[in-house]
Design an enzyme around this catalytic site. Structure first.
Site, PDB file in Angstrom:
ATOM      1  N   SER A  17       0.175  -1.086   0.179  1.00  0.00           N
ATOM      2  CA  SER A  17      -0.234  -0.164  -0.317  1.00  0.00           C
ATOM      3  C   SER A  17       0.274   1.479   0.264  1.00  0.00           C
ATOM      4  CB  SER A  17      -0.924   0.159   1.709  1.00  0.00           C
ATOM      5  OG  SER A  17      -0.535  -0.093   2.677  1.00  0.00           O
ATOM      6  N   LYS A 195       8.082   3.001  17.308  1.00  0.00           N
ATOM      7  CA  LYS A 195       7.082   3.834  17.528  1.00  0.00           C
ATOM      8  C   LYS A 195       5.476   2.291  16.475  1.00  0.00           C
ATOM      9  CE  LYS A 195       6.209   3.493  12.360  1.00  0.00           C
ATOM     10  NZ  LYS A 195       4.950   3.477  11.705  1.00  0.00           N
ATOM     11  N   ASP A 248       3.913  10.217  13.836  1.00  0.00           N
ATOM     12  CA  ASP A 248       3.924   8.915  13.355  1.00  0.00           C
ATOM     13  C   ASP A 248       3.592   8.217  14.695  1.00  0.00           C
ATOM     14  OD1 ASP A 248       3.603   7.175  11.431  1.00  0.00           O
ATOM     15  OD2 ASP A 248       5.902   6.633  11.243  1.00  0.00           O
ATOM     16  N   SER A 258      -4.169   1.537  10.979  1.00  0.00           N
ATOM     17  CA  SER A 258      -3.024   0.852  11.924  1.00  0.00           C
ATOM     18  C   SER A 258      -2.284  -1.046  12.404  1.00  0.00           C
ATOM     19  CB  SER A 258      -2.390   1.862  12.926  1.00  0.00           C
ATOM     20  OG  SER A 258      -1.179   1.061  13.622  1.00  0.00           O
TER      21      SER A 258
END
Length: 341
Positions: A17, A195, A248, A258
């Site tokens: 993606s 993250k 982020d 997510s």
């Protein structure tokens, strides 16, 4: 009259993606070729201007973007390479690229992860496999589907050579996609890997029904852990409150799109990690990064309670409930200089 200069060709390697989204952005700026493994995906991009598998049928790609399954063709025509393959396949693609790529072609990574086994960042792998090729990373709060749909967003392009970074940033920039530059490659890459681990922690919290205050607490303390380890590894402290760090971190922890938050939620639902991974069509880099992050934490003598609890759930048989009890058991100290949660 000055001779016309040929526009540099961007070659994006990877058909996921984000790789497709970046390829479509670049195609609006100049000649762009995307290499994908699947002939079906290549045909979809070329004939329908879509990547239905990863971006659905509603996202229309640039009609100037062309896709190929011929790796040699892609490598031979590249003036700039953009790496959109996951961390576990990153080195292998670079090795193949090294056989075909002409000298000095810049290589920009889109990957927010660390290599298992070596604990190397993606730019380090580029420098090892492709010595002499300028290496960089494009990172920030970028949910691929939103960027592909035209929502405003921003990223930072990190490269040691700021003159080159400024030139390359124009290839990724549109009216709705802002691209900043920095020379802090270590900080940007470290933030991008960390993250994902912290987003799993927040996802676990969602599954437990924790309140908004608790989520804010976890995100804020995650930023402290990220900054401590990032600086210890050689990053600059000012990078972590920026797009690649806090920006982020927020979007990866809170967005329903997510992948890493999804992993945390599924862990909280009691599903085994192998089953969760098998059910996903794209890679959640935080799963692989959790153990690596703890290796770094131990190497630098850092207490990283959030990362530790995520690693315990993924790799050592702990439960989501035990993870959050472990965090609450930490005794709070000085907010900035303290070592706990």
């Amino acid at each position: 009259m000055a001779a016309n200069k040929r526009e540099p060709k961007v070659v994006v390697l990877g058909g996921g993606s984000w790789g497709t989204t970046v390829a479509s952005i670049c195609a609006r700026r100049g000649p762009t070729l995307q290499w994908v493994r699947s002939a079906v995906t290549a045909q979809d991009i070329n004939d329908n201007h879509r990547n239905s598998r990863y971006l659905g049928n509603d996202v229309v790609l640039s009609d100037t973007l062309r896709a190929t399954t011929d790796f040699t063709e892609a490598a031979n025509c590249a003036d700039v390479v953009v790496m959109g393959v996951p961390s576990h396949g990153f080195r292998g693609v670079l090795v193949e690229l090294s056989k075909e790529l002409r000298p000095w072609v810049p290589v920009v990574s889109l990957v927010k992860g660390l290599e298992q086994g070596t604990n190397m960042r993606m730019s380090q792998i580029i420098e090892e496999v492709l010595p002499g090729h300028p290496a960089g990373i494009l990172a920030g709060p970028n949910i691929a589907r939103e960027v592909a749909e035209g929502y405003a967003a921003a990223a930072v392009l990190a490269m040691p050579d700021q003159h080159l970074a400024t030139r390359l940033s124009a290839m990724f920039r549109t009216r709705r996609f802002r691209v900043y530059t920095t020379d802090d490659v270590v900080g940007v890459e470290t933030a991008g890997a960390l993250k994902n681990v912290f987003a799993i922690a927040v996802g676990m919290g969602y599954s437990l029904g924790i309140g908004e205050n608790t989520r804010a607490l976890v995100i804020a303390r995650a930023l402290r852990e990220m900054t401590k380890l990032g600086v210890a590894m050689g990053g600059k402290s000012e990078t972590f409150p920026g797009l690649a760090g806090l920006g982020d971190l927020i979007v990866t922890c809170t967005s329903q799109r997510s992948r890493n938050r999804h992993v945390g939620e599924q862990l909280g639902a009691g599903k085994p990690i192998d089953e969760i991974i098998a059910s996903m069509s794209q890679v959640a880099e935080g799963v692989k990064a959790a153990g690596v992050v703890m290796e770094f934490a131990n190497e630098f003598g850092l207490n990283m309670p959030i990362a530790r609890e995520v690693d315990a759930v993924i790799n050592h048989g702990s439960t989501v409930e035990q993870a959050y009890r472990g965090l609450i058991a930490e005794v709070p100290g000085h907010e900035v200089h303290g070592s706990g949660f």
